[in-house]
Write a protein that holds these residues in place. Structure first.
Motif, PDB file in Angstrom:
ATOM      1  N   ILE A  61       0.768  -1.260   0.107  1.00  0.00           N
ATOM      2  CA  ILE A  61       0.047  -0.022   0.035  1.00  0.00           C
ATOM      3  C   ILE A  61       0.914   1.195   0.041  1.00  0.00           C
ATOM      4  O   ILE A  61       0.575   2.124  -0.806  1.00  0.00           O
ATOM      5  CB  ILE A  61      -1.105  -0.083   1.325  1.00  0.00           C
ATOM      6  CG1 ILE A  61      -2.053  -0.977   0.899  1.00  0.00           C
ATOM      7  CG2 ILE A  61      -1.588   1.291   1.483  1.00  0.00           C
ATOM      8  CD1 ILE A  61      -2.948  -1.313   2.164  1.00  0.00           C
ATOM      9  N   SER A  62       2.080   1.003   0.647  1.00  0.00           N
ATOM     10  CA  SER A  62       2.652   2.347   0.765  1.00  0.00           C
ATOM     11  C   SER A  62       3.608   2.770  -0.158  1.00  0.00           C
ATOM     12  O   SER A  62       4.100   3.881  -0.448  1.00  0.00           O
ATOM     13  CB  SER A  62       3.661   2.473   2.368  1.00  0.00           C
ATOM     14  OG  SER A  62       4.706   1.354   2.144  1.00  0.00           O
ATOM     15  N   HIS A  63       3.929   1.718  -1.231  1.00  0.00           N
ATOM     16  CA  HIS A  63       4.833   2.025  -2.269  1.00  0.00           C
ATOM     17  C   HIS A  63       4.026   1.671  -3.575  1.00  0.00           C
ATOM     18  O   HIS A  63       3.724   2.607  -4.207  1.00  0.00           O
ATOM     19  CB  HIS A  63       5.945   1.023  -2.178  1.00  0.00           C
ATOM     20  CG  HIS A  63       6.968   1.288  -1.165  1.00  0.00           C
ATOM     21  ND1 HIS A  63       6.884   0.514  -0.027  1.00  0.00           N
ATOM     22  CD2 HIS A  63       7.812   2.096  -1.052  1.00  0.00           C
ATOM     23  CE1 HIS A  63       7.859   0.994   0.715  1.00  0.00           C
ATOM     24  NE2 HIS A  63       8.633   1.852   0.003  1.00  0.00           N
ATOM     25  N   CYS A  64       3.488   0.416  -3.914  1.00  0.00           N
ATOM     26  CA  CYS A  64       2.882   0.295  -5.058  1.00  0.00           C
ATOM     27  C   CYS A  64       1.559   0.951  -5.351  1.00  0.00           C
ATOM     28  O   CYS A  64       1.315   1.666  -6.467  1.00  0.00           O
ATOM     29  CB  CYS A  64       2.657  -1.286  -5.249  1.00  0.00           C
ATOM     30  SG  CYS A  64       4.109  -2.337  -5.113  1.00  0.00           S
ATOM     31  N   VAL A  65       0.596   1.020  -4.180  1.00  0.00           N
ATOM     32  CA  VAL A  65      -0.748   1.706  -4.446  1.00  0.00           C
ATOM     33  C   VAL A  65      -0.469   3.233  -4.506  1.00  0.00           C
ATOM     34  O   VAL A  65      -0.880   3.760  -5.349  1.00  0.00           O
ATOM     35  CB  VAL A  65      -1.456   1.269  -3.382  1.00  0.00           C
ATOM     36  CG1 VAL A  65      -2.878   1.954  -3.145  1.00  0.00           C
ATOM     37  CG2 VAL A  65      -2.024  -0.413  -3.581  1.00  0.00           C
ATOM     38  N   THR A  71       0.565   8.501  -9.762  1.00  0.00           N
ATOM     39  CA  THR A  71       0.317   8.435 -11.286  1.00  0.00           C
ATOM     40  C   THR A  71      -0.928   8.879 -11.978  1.00  0.00           C
ATOM     41  O   THR A  71      -1.143   9.555 -12.785  1.00  0.00           O
ATOM     42  CB  THR A  71       0.948   7.418 -11.817  1.00  0.00           C
ATOM     43  OG1 THR A  71       2.393   7.021 -11.088  1.00  0.00           O
ATOM     44  CG2 THR A  71       1.203   7.209 -13.301  1.00  0.00           C
ATOM     45  N   GLY A  72      -1.811   8.221 -11.093  1.00  0.00           N
ATOM     46  CA  GLY A  72      -3.395   8.411 -11.538  1.00  0.00           C
ATOM     47  C   GLY A  72      -3.636   7.524 -12.953  1.00  0.00           C
ATOM     48  O   GLY A  72      -2.887   6.566 -12.908  1.00  0.00           O
ATOM     49  N   GLY A  73      -4.795   7.775 -13.282  1.00  0.00           N
ATOM     50  CA  GLY A  73      -5.367   6.791 -14.320  1.00  0.00           C
ATOM     51  C   GLY A  73      -5.906   5.507 -13.842  1.00  0.00           C
ATOM     52  O   GLY A  73      -6.082   5.110 -12.575  1.00  0.00           O
ATOM     53  N   PRO A  74      -6.024   4.677 -14.872  1.00  0.00           N
ATOM     54  CA  PRO A  74      -6.758   3.302 -14.671  1.00  0.00           C
ATOM     55  C   PRO A  74      -5.905   2.344 -13.881  1.00  0.00           C
ATOM     56  O   PRO A  74      -6.271   1.496 -12.969  1.00  0.00           O
ATOM     57  CB  PRO A  74      -7.153   2.621 -15.865  1.00  0.00           C
ATOM     58  CG  PRO A  74      -6.432   3.556 -16.982  1.00  0.00           C
ATOM     59  CD  PRO A  74      -5.773   4.774 -16.294  1.00  0.00           C
ATOM     60  N   GLU A  75      -4.542   2.496 -13.699  1.00  0.00           N
ATOM     61  CA  GLU A  75      -3.791   1.814 -13.005  1.00  0.00           C
ATOM     62  C   GLU A  75      -3.819   2.029 -11.701  1.00  0.00           C
ATOM     63  O   GLU A  75      -3.823   1.279 -10.656  1.00  0.00           O
ATOM     64  CB  GLU A  75      -2.318   2.132 -13.371  1.00  0.00           C
ATOM     65  CG  GLU A  75      -1.181   1.171 -12.377  1.00  0.00           C
ATOM     66  CD  GLU A  75       0.199   1.410 -12.848  1.00  0.00           C
ATOM     67  OE1 GLU A  75       0.972   0.963 -12.005  1.00  0.00           O
ATOM     68  OE2 GLU A  75       0.524   2.048 -13.918  1.00  0.00           O
ATOM     69  N   ALA A  76      -4.306   3.348 -11.239  1.00  0.00           N
ATOM     70  CA  ALA A  76      -4.580   3.391  -9.763  1.00  0.00           C
ATOM     71  C   ALA A  76      -5.697   2.894  -9.362  1.00  0.00           C
ATOM     72  O   ALA A  76      -5.631   2.248  -8.217  1.00  0.00           O
ATOM     73  CB  ALA A  76      -4.723   5.099  -9.618  1.00  0.00           C
ATOM     74  N   GLU A  77      -6.746   2.951 -10.029  1.00  0.00           N
ATOM     75  CA  GLU A  77      -8.047   2.016  -9.598  1.00  0.00           C
ATOM     76  C   GLU A  77      -7.617   0.880  -9.608  1.00  0.00           C
ATOM     77  O   GLU A  77      -8.197   0.162  -8.614  1.00  0.00           O
ATOM     78  CB  GLU A  77      -9.108   2.537 -10.500  1.00  0.00           C
ATOM     79  CG  GLU A  77     -10.501   1.896 -10.348  1.00  0.00           C
ATOM     80  CD  GLU A  77     -11.526   2.124 -11.135  1.00  0.00           C
ATOM     81  OE1 GLU A  77     -12.447   1.494 -11.306  1.00  0.00           O
ATOM     82  OE2 GLU A  77     -11.310   3.303 -11.814  1.00  0.00           O
ATOM     83  N   ALA A  78      -6.877   0.289 -10.325  1.00  0.00           N
ATOM     84  CA  ALA A  78      -6.705  -1.291 -10.438  1.00  0.00           C
ATOM     85  C   ALA A  78      -5.759  -1.580  -9.211  1.00  0.00           C
ATOM     86  O   ALA A  78      -6.055  -2.718  -8.689  1.00  0.00           O
ATOM     87  CB  ALA A  78      -5.949  -1.712 -11.783  1.00  0.00           C
ATOM     88  N   LYS A  79      -4.752  -0.808  -8.677  1.00  0.00           N
ATOM     89  CA  LYS A  79      -4.044  -1.094  -7.497  1.00  0.00           C
ATOM     90  C   LYS A  79      -4.989  -1.321  -6.369  1.00  0.00           C
ATOM     91  O   LYS A  79      -4.553  -1.944  -5.488  1.00  0.00           O
ATOM     92  CB  LYS A  79      -2.897  -0.052  -7.527  1.00  0.00           C
ATOM     93  CG  LYS A  79      -1.672  -0.350  -8.278  1.00  0.00           C
ATOM     94  CD  LYS A  79      -0.876  -1.722  -8.102  1.00  0.00           C
ATOM     95  CE  LYS A  79       0.058  -2.014  -9.344  1.00  0.00           C
ATOM     96  NZ  LYS A  79       0.604  -3.228  -9.146  1.00  0.00           N
ATOM     97  N   VAL A  80      -5.768  -0.061  -6.287  1.00  0.00           N
ATOM     98  CA  VAL A  80      -6.613   0.069  -5.034  1.00  0.00           C
ATOM     99  C   VAL A  80      -7.436  -1.393  -4.825  1.00  0.00           C
ATOM    100  O   VAL A  80      -7.812  -1.679  -3.867  1.00  0.00           O
ATOM    101  CB  VAL A  80      -7.671   1.340  -5.080  1.00  0.00           C
ATOM    102  CG1 VAL A  80      -8.720   1.307  -4.040  1.00  0.00           C
ATOM    103  CG2 VAL A  80      -6.596   2.408  -4.983  1.00  0.00           C
ATOM    104  N   LYS A  81      -8.067  -1.728  -6.264  1.00  0.00           N
ATOM    105  CA  LYS A  81      -8.756  -2.865  -6.105  1.00  0.00           C
ATOM    106  C   LYS A  81      -8.008  -4.046  -5.781  1.00  0.00           C
ATOM    107  O   LYS A  81      -8.613  -4.886  -5.056  1.00  0.00           O
ATOM    108  CB  LYS A  81      -9.544  -3.182  -7.455  1.00  0.00           C
ATOM    109  CG  LYS A  81     -10.766  -2.153  -7.874  1.00  0.00           C
ATOM    110  CD  LYS A  81     -11.284  -2.445  -9.321  1.00  0.00           C
ATOM    111  CE  LYS A  81     -12.518  -1.385  -9.373  1.00  0.00           C
ATOM    112  NZ  LYS A  81     -12.994  -1.683 -10.733  1.00  0.00           N
ATOM    113  N   GLU A  82      -6.829  -4.177  -6.464  1.00  0.00           N
ATOM    114  CA  GLU A  82      -6.014  -5.248  -5.943  1.00  0.00           C
ATOM    115  C   GLU A  82      -5.930  -5.499  -4.456  1.00  0.00           C
ATOM    116  O   GLU A  82      -5.739  -6.472  -3.792  1.00  0.00           O
ATOM    117  CB  GLU A  82      -4.762  -5.177  -6.586  1.00  0.00           C
ATOM    118  CG  GLU A  82      -3.658  -6.136  -6.646  1.00  0.00           C
ATOM    119  CD  GLU A  82      -2.435  -5.641  -7.453  1.00  0.00           C
ATOM    120  OE1 GLU A  82      -2.009  -6.543  -8.291  1.00  0.00           O
ATOM    121  OE2 GLU A  82      -1.892  -4.762  -6.975  1.00  0.00           O
TER     122      GLU A  82
END
Length: 93
Positions: A61-65, A71-82
């Motif tokens: 959470i503190s690094h990857c998420v 960075t934002g965008g769809p990757e941010a939402e995907a990391k939060v869901k992950e």
């Protein structure tokens, strides 16, 4: 680079210690140890694994998420869901 990379050696040390605990459990069963003593050691090994899991989750959470959110965008939402799915798996266990 993974979030836990800085603490990789510490995680490996903890996991090796847990591996030793599990081998000790096997010996206890082979030696017909008292049930409550075995259960006590199972509980200790379980808590140790949970501590590793929580540490890895915190690092994620503190690094990857956090990086993905910055960075934002769809990757941010995907990391939060992950991360949410990982938390759900930990809660179920």
């Amino acid at each position: 680079m993974h979030g836990y990379s800085g603490d990789k050696q510490a995680y490996l040390t903890r996991l090796r210690r847990i591996e030793g605990q599990v081998r000790g459990l096997q010996r206890m069963v082979e030696d017909d140890a008292y049930c409550i003593d075995i259960l006590t050691q199972v509980s200790a090994a379980t808590r140790a694994l949970q501590a590793v899991a929580l540490g890895l989750l915190e690092e994620h959470i503190s690094h990857c998420v956090a990086d993905a959110i910055n960075t934002g965008g769809p990757e941010a939402e995907a990391k939060v869901k992950e991360a949410s799915a990982a938390i759900a798996r930990l809660v179920k266990s």
